[in-house]
Write a protein that holds these residues in place. Structure first.
Motif, PDB file in Angstrom:
ATOM      1  N   GLN A 148     -28.253   8.665  25.470  1.00 58.21           N
ATOM      2  CA  GLN A 148     -28.918   9.942  25.282  1.00 58.21           C
ATOM      3  C   GLN A 148     -29.562   9.922  23.909  1.00 58.21           C
ATOM      4  OE1 GLN A 148     -26.423  13.390  25.681  1.00 58.21           O
ATOM      5  NE2 GLN A 148     -28.125  14.797  25.528  1.00 58.21           N
ATOM      6  N   GLY A 149     -30.855   9.853  23.869  1.00 60.07           N
ATOM      7  CA  GLY A 149     -31.559   9.734  22.600  1.00 60.07           C
ATOM      8  C   GLY A 149     -31.182   8.429  21.920  1.00 60.07           C
ATOM      9  N   ASP A 150     -30.735   8.518  20.685  1.00 65.55           N
ATOM     10  CA  ASP A 150     -30.307   7.330  19.933  1.00 65.55           C
ATOM     11  C   ASP A 150     -28.837   6.985  20.175  1.00 65.55           C
ATOM     12  OD1 ASP A 150     -32.804   7.014  18.845  1.00 65.55           O
ATOM     13  OD2 ASP A 150     -32.336   8.127  17.012  1.00 65.55           O
ATOM     14  N   LEU A 151     -28.129   7.811  20.915  1.00 64.53           N
ATOM     15  CA  LEU A 151     -26.706   7.602  21.172  1.00 64.53           C
ATOM     16  C   LEU A 151     -26.494   6.664  22.356  1.00 64.53           C
ATOM     17  CD1 LEU A 151     -23.695   8.453  20.677  1.00 64.53           C
ATOM     18  CD2 LEU A 151     -24.090  10.190  22.414  1.00 64.53           C
ATOM     19  N   ILE A 152     -25.635   5.661  22.172  1.00 61.53           N
ATOM     20  CA  ILE A 152     -25.257   4.754  23.256  1.00 61.53           C
ATOM     21  C   ILE A 152     -23.737   4.676  23.270  1.00 61.53           C
ATOM     22  CG2 ILE A 152     -25.398   2.444  24.218  1.00 61.53           C
ATOM     23  CD1 ILE A 152     -27.894   2.001  22.497  1.00 61.53           C
ATOM     24  N   VAL A 153     -23.141   4.901  24.436  1.00 57.38           N
ATOM     25  CA  VAL A 153     -21.693   4.806  24.599  1.00 57.38           C
ATOM     26  C   VAL A 153     -21.412   3.789  25.690  1.00 57.38           C
ATOM     27  CG1 VAL A 153     -19.577   6.035  25.228  1.00 57.38           C
ATOM     28  CG2 VAL A 153     -21.345   7.212  23.918  1.00 57.38           C
ATOM     29  N   GLY A 154     -20.554   2.824  25.398  1.00 51.47           N
ATOM     30  CA  GLY A 154     -20.188   1.808  26.385  1.00 51.47           C
ATOM     31  C   GLY A 154     -18.709   1.867  26.688  1.00 51.47           C
ATOM     32  N   ILE A 155     -18.354   1.679  27.951  1.00 56.21           N
ATOM     33  CA  ILE A 155     -16.955   1.707  28.375  1.00 56.21           C
ATOM     34  C   ILE A 155     -16.657   0.428  29.142  1.00 56.21           C
ATOM     35  CG2 ILE A 155     -15.228   2.897  29.776  1.00 56.21           C
ATOM     36  CD1 ILE A 155     -16.909   5.446  29.408  1.00 56.21           C
ATOM     37  N   TRP A 156     -15.534  -0.204  28.790  1.00 59.08           N
ATOM     38  CA  TRP A 156     -15.068  -1.354  29.532  1.00 59.08           C
ATOM     39  C   TRP A 156     -13.600  -1.582  29.253  1.00 59.08           C
ATOM     40  CZ3 TRP A 156     -15.458  -2.690  24.593  1.00 59.08           C
ATOM     41  CH2 TRP A 156     -14.827  -3.843  24.142  1.00 59.08           C
ATOM     42  N   LYS A 157     -12.937  -2.341  30.104  1.00 66.04           N
ATOM     43  CA  LYS A 157     -11.537  -2.680  29.923  1.00 66.04           C
ATOM     44  C   LYS A 157     -11.460  -4.065  29.288  1.00 66.04           C
ATOM     45  CE  LYS A 157      -7.207  -3.393  32.244  1.00 66.04           C
ATOM     46  NZ  LYS A 157      -6.546  -3.694  33.484  1.00 66.04           N
ATOM     47  N   VAL A 158     -10.686  -4.187  28.222  1.00 64.30           N
ATOM     48  CA  VAL A 158     -10.571  -5.464  27.510  1.00 64.30           C
ATOM     49  C   VAL A 158      -9.597  -6.372  28.264  1.00 64.30           C
ATOM     50  CG1 VAL A 158      -9.962  -6.582  25.347  1.00 64.30           C
ATOM     51  CG2 VAL A 158     -10.986  -4.311  25.320  1.00 64.30           C
ATOM     52  N   ASP A 159     -10.130  -7.419  28.843  1.00 60.87           N
ATOM     53  CA  ASP A 159      -9.325  -8.426  29.538  1.00 60.87           C
ATOM     54  C   ASP A 159      -9.346  -9.763  28.807  1.00 60.87           C
ATOM     55  OD1 ASP A 159      -8.600  -6.764  31.676  1.00 60.87           O
ATOM     56  OD2 ASP A 159     -10.482  -7.179  32.718  1.00 60.87           O
ATOM     57  N   GLU A 160     -10.192  -9.881  27.797  1.00 65.54           N
ATOM     58  CA  GLU A 160     -10.383 -11.145  27.094  1.00 65.54           C
ATOM     59  C   GLU A 160      -9.249 -11.403  26.097  1.00 65.54           C
ATOM     60  OE1 GLU A 160     -14.176  -9.368  28.348  1.00 65.54           O
ATOM     61  OE2 GLU A 160     -12.562  -8.645  27.089  1.00 65.54           O
ATOM     62  N   THR A 161      -8.966 -12.659  25.893  1.00 61.99           N
ATOM     63  CA  THR A 161      -8.008 -13.052  24.862  1.00 61.99           C
ATOM     64  C   THR A 161      -8.710 -13.025  23.509  1.00 61.99           C
ATOM     65  OG1 THR A 161      -8.573 -15.397  24.951  1.00 61.99           O
ATOM     66  CG2 THR A 161      -6.855 -14.626  26.484  1.00 61.99           C
ATOM     67  N   ILE A 162      -7.933 -13.127  22.449  1.00 59.83           N
ATOM     68  CA  ILE A 162      -8.505 -13.184  21.114  1.00 59.83           C
ATOM     69  C   ILE A 162      -9.460 -14.367  20.999  1.00 59.83           C
ATOM     70  CG2 ILE A 162      -7.954 -13.640  18.681  1.00 59.83           C
ATOM     71  CD1 ILE A 162      -5.477 -11.872  19.069  1.00 59.83           C
ATOM     72  N   GLU A 163      -9.075 -15.497  21.534  1.00 56.49           N
ATOM     73  CA  GLU A 163      -9.925 -16.692  21.455  1.00 56.49           C
ATOM     74  C   GLU A 163     -11.247 -16.487  22.197  1.00 56.49           C
ATOM     75  OE1 GLU A 163      -6.627 -16.799  22.455  1.00 56.49           O
ATOM     76  OE2 GLU A 163      -5.967 -17.377  20.452  1.00 56.49           O
ATOM     77  N   GLN A 164     -11.194 -15.839  23.351  1.00 54.69           N
ATOM     78  CA  GLN A 164     -12.423 -15.573  24.107  1.00 54.69           C
ATOM     79  C   GLN A 164     -13.333 -14.615  23.340  1.00 54.69           C
ATOM     80  OE1 GLN A 164     -10.397 -14.221  27.627  1.00 54.69           O
ATOM     81  NE2 GLN A 164     -11.057 -16.028  28.795  1.00 54.69           N
ATOM     82  N   LEU A 165     -12.742 -13.595  22.736  1.00 55.33           N
ATOM     83  CA  LEU A 165     -13.537 -12.641  21.956  1.00 55.33           C
ATOM     84  C   LEU A 165     -14.165 -13.323  20.745  1.00 55.33           C
ATOM     85  CD1 LEU A 165     -11.131  -9.580  22.115  1.00 55.33           C
ATOM     86  CD2 LEU A 165     -13.388  -9.731  23.182  1.00 55.33           C
ATOM     87  N   ARG A 166     -13.391 -14.147  20.051  1.00 57.27           N
ATOM     88  CA  ARG A 166     -13.923 -14.866  18.881  1.00 57.27           C
ATOM     89  C   ARG A 166     -15.101 -15.755  19.258  1.00 57.27           C
ATOM     90  NH1 ARG A 166      -9.647 -16.772  14.437  1.00 57.27           N
ATOM     91  NH2 ARG A 166     -11.544 -17.795  13.762  1.00 57.27           N
TER      92      ARG A 166
END
Length: 73
Positions: A9-27
């Motif tokens: 909405q305008g300049d606002l962006i909101v994202g939703i998701w469930k974190v299933d990744e491991t720390i190594e995958q995120l890195r």
């Protein structure tokens, strides 16, 4: 990281998701993780490290580029 839903909405962006990744995958989702290393190392629990990384990966996903989050006093 599968995005469940994105709201814009305008300049606002909101994202939703469930974190299933491991720390190594995120890195591995960063081109230059070294810029995040100092902040990442402040946390002692694996869960908090995962949450901290997930926020930054989500921001990258929503913006299309890596951004640094700054905290002000």
């Amino acid at each position: 990281m599968p995005l469940y839903r994105t709201y814009k909405q305008g300049d606002l962006i909101v994202g939703i998701w469930k974190v299933d990744e491991t720390i190594e995958q995120l890195r591995s989702m960063f081109h230059q993780f070294s810029i995040y290393e100092e902040g990442f190392m402040r946390f002692s629990t694996e869960k908090r490290k995962q949450e901290w990384l997930a926020v930054r990966v989500l921001l990258k996903e929503l913006c299309g580029e890596e951004k640094k989050i700054a905290y002000l006093p």
